[in-house]
Scaffold this motif. Structure first.
Motif, PDB file in Angstrom:
ATOM      1  N   SER A   1      -6.267  -5.080  -3.383  1.00 55.91           N
ATOM      2  CA  SER A   1      -6.183  -6.059  -2.795  1.00 55.91           C
ATOM      3  C   SER A   1      -7.510  -7.726  -2.781  1.00 55.91           C
ATOM      4  O   SER A   1      -6.969  -8.690  -3.220  1.00 55.91           O
TER       5      SER A   1
ATOM      6  N   TYR B   1      -1.037  -5.781   0.382  1.00 58.52           N
ATOM      7  CA  TYR B   1      -0.878  -4.981  -0.084  1.00 58.52           C
ATOM      8  C   TYR B   1      -2.606  -4.604   1.171  1.00 58.52           C
ATOM      9  O   TYR B   1      -2.179  -3.781   1.555  1.00 58.52           O
TER      10      TYR B   1
ATOM     11  N   HIS C   1       2.061   1.792  -3.188  1.00 54.60           N
ATOM     12  CA  HIS C   1       1.088   1.935  -4.314  1.00 54.60           C
ATOM     13  C   HIS C   1       1.046   3.310  -4.037  1.00 54.60           C
ATOM     14  O   HIS C   1       0.974   4.183  -5.456  1.00 54.60           O
TER      15      HIS C   1
ATOM     16  N   THR D   1       0.900  -0.635  -0.171  1.00 52.34           N
ATOM     17  CA  THR D   1       0.227  -0.041   0.074  1.00 52.34           C
ATOM     18  C   THR D   1       0.655   0.992  -0.145  1.00 52.34           C
ATOM     19  O   THR D   1       0.367   2.157  -0.564  1.00 52.34           O
TER      20      THR D   1
END
Length: 506
Positions: free
Chosen positions: A170, A199, A79, A76
């Protein structure tokens, strides 16, 4: 050509519905000092872009963890970093350290929603279409109908485009994992699910079914021969994937420990807000948080979660087929939502998502479950100014499921898997029409949810009970979820294995 045309229509409708939501409100809009989940995602981009990796999860001068501190796994964070680089190119003010706090503009809102849409197109939508094409039973039209149910389901759309949670990343990765296992690509499936787990930690809800399915397959192949080598390759794949995801945090032992501390904040308590699970509902009668110590709460939640997960997982371990696997995913995620520690109301999405993958086999029950899930989100959606999208998408999904997909016509005892209930009532109530009872229960629940939705929005609660309507929504939803977990466990544990009808591909 007809199949591709139908699936192209699915993609078009899925993208249109997502972009339409982009013009509505979002979580925390204009509400200082925290500004909601929108600001959380923007702030993580600010932090990951401007600070070194070793400060991302630590409380420092430039990173106040009390202001939307990063509390998701490394993928995460990576990202957020990628999104931050794009944001920096478009408008540096969006990710400027400290000065960008609470930043709100129309262009930035469109950028944030575009990032959600991009991940849908890249990861989620292809996984859904491939899953429906290869692993859903029935005709092409039925496969398209299943794809439409998944892609147009308003629960995921409103959460991801109203809260910017990127749940589709996810869930999409986990679905790629299911695709891999279903096609016999166990290493690819293990890799994809490990990425999903890195994630969002909520994918732990599904970790035991993945483990039991893979272990069961290896046991059947023989742990002294081929199965052992397959298990070793799967284990190595998982370990290497974890190591690569966590590599920037492995140089100092304090780093991974701090990340884990952020991922599992037991200090927040047994539950937050008005979540439709066991502990919040029981707390209306018994003040669990006050009467029981934190350690006792942890033990009870762990014990009950394990108690409700083990039967379906053990059945899957003994019969590792795709049908058992899908049912175990639903049962495991429901057990975690109902009984585990520190559950958020949006976590029921994990169970709802896998319910849609059971396809037309239990269609009326699945539509029923999805409506209850969406209703359980009502207090959150009202708070975020998403009442109009909630009403419109609920009515549209009701029309889609009842009239276009004929959910009520697929309600015989065989289609609803009511054989175990028929056995239990045969001696005392031999003429009882179980399918008719399910239909009446469906309509009665819809009316109850509609009435409660109306009263929640238009009526003022008594001064003594300001949270009356959110609590009633949670309790009504909890009672339904409790019935669903019993039902899905009975379907998995008591009924015979379905015949294999999945397509094979080279």
């Amino acid at each position: 050509m007809e199949n591709w045309s139908l699936f192209s229509l699915c993609v078009l409708l899925g993208l249109t519905s997502r972009w339409a939501v982009s013009f509505h409100s979002y979580s925390g809009a204009g509400k200082p000092p925290m500004f909601g989940d929108y600001e959380a995602q923007r702030h993580w981009q600010e932090v990951t872009y401007n600070l070194p990796v070793h400060e991302w999860y630590f409380n420092t001068t430039n990173n106040d963890l009390n202001y939307w501190g990063l509390d998701y796994p490394p993928l995460t964070a990576y990202h957020s970093l990628v999104c931050a680089y794009v944001a920096k190119l478009l408008n540096p003010e969006w990710v400027e350290l400290h000065a960008s706090r609470g930043y709100e503009s129309h262009s930035h809102k469109l950028f944030m929603r575009a990032t959600v849409l991009f991940t849908d197109i890249l990861i989620y939508i292809p996984a859904v279409l491939l899953y429906c094409f290869y692993f859903c039973d029935g005709s092409s039209k039925q496969k398209v109908a299943t794809a439409l149910c998944i892609l147009l389901y308003p629960g995921l759309i409103l959460i991801d485009y109203g809260h910017f949670q990127y749940n589709s990343v996810s869930l999409g990765l986990a679905l790629w994992g299911i695709l891999g296992l279903g096609l016999g690509w166990d290493l690819f499936g293990s890799l994809a699910f490990t990425l999903a787990l890195n994630y969002k930690q909520m994918e732990l809800y599904h970790s035991l079914p993945f483990f039991c399915y893979l272990l069961g397959k290896c046991i059947k192949q023989g742990l002294t021969g081929r199965g052992f080598f397959q298990l070793a390759k799967i284990s190595l794949t998982v370990l290497v994937t974890f190591a690569l995801c966590w590599m920037p945090f492995l140089s100092d032992p304090k780093q991974p420990l701090q990340v884990l501390h952020r991922l599992f904040p037991f200090g927040r308590g047994l539950f937050e807000d008005k979540v439709a699970n066991t502990w919040c509902s029981l707390n209306v009668l018994i003040k669990i948080k006050t009467l029981l110590s934190r350690e006792t709460q942890l033990f009870l939640s762990f014990a009950l979660t394990l108690l409700f997960i083990l039967p379906s997982s053990l059945k899957l371990l003994s019969k590792p087929n795709l049908w058992q696997f899908k049912l175990a995913l639903v049962n495991s995620s429901l057990a975690f939502f109902l009984f585990s520690f520190q559950v958020h109301e949006k976590s029921i999405l994990l169970a709802a998502f896998y319910c849609t993958h059971l396809g037309f086999c239990l269609f009326l029950r699945l539509m029923f479950f999805l409506f209850v899930f969406f209703h359980s989100m009502l207090p959150l959606l009202v708070k975020d100014g998403l009442l109009l999208p909630y009403v419109v998408t609920s009515l549209a999904f009701l029309f889609l499921s009842l009239y276009l997909l004929s959910a009520l016509e697929r309600s015989t005892e065989e289609e609803l898997r009511l054989g175990i209930y028929r056995k239990l009532t045969r001696h005392w109530l031999p003429k009882l029409n179980l399918s008719r009872i399910i239909k009446w229960k469906f309509w009665f629940s819809l009316v109850a949810m509609a009435v409660l939705s109306f009263t929640s929005v238009w009526l003022e609660p008594p001064a003594k009970f300001p949270d009356l309507f959110p609590v009633l929504v949670s309790i009504l939803s909890f009672l339904h979820f409790l019935g669903f977990i019993i039902y899905f466990n009975l379907v998995q544990l008591m009924e015979p294995q379905r015949k294999k009808s999945q397509k094979k591909t080279n």
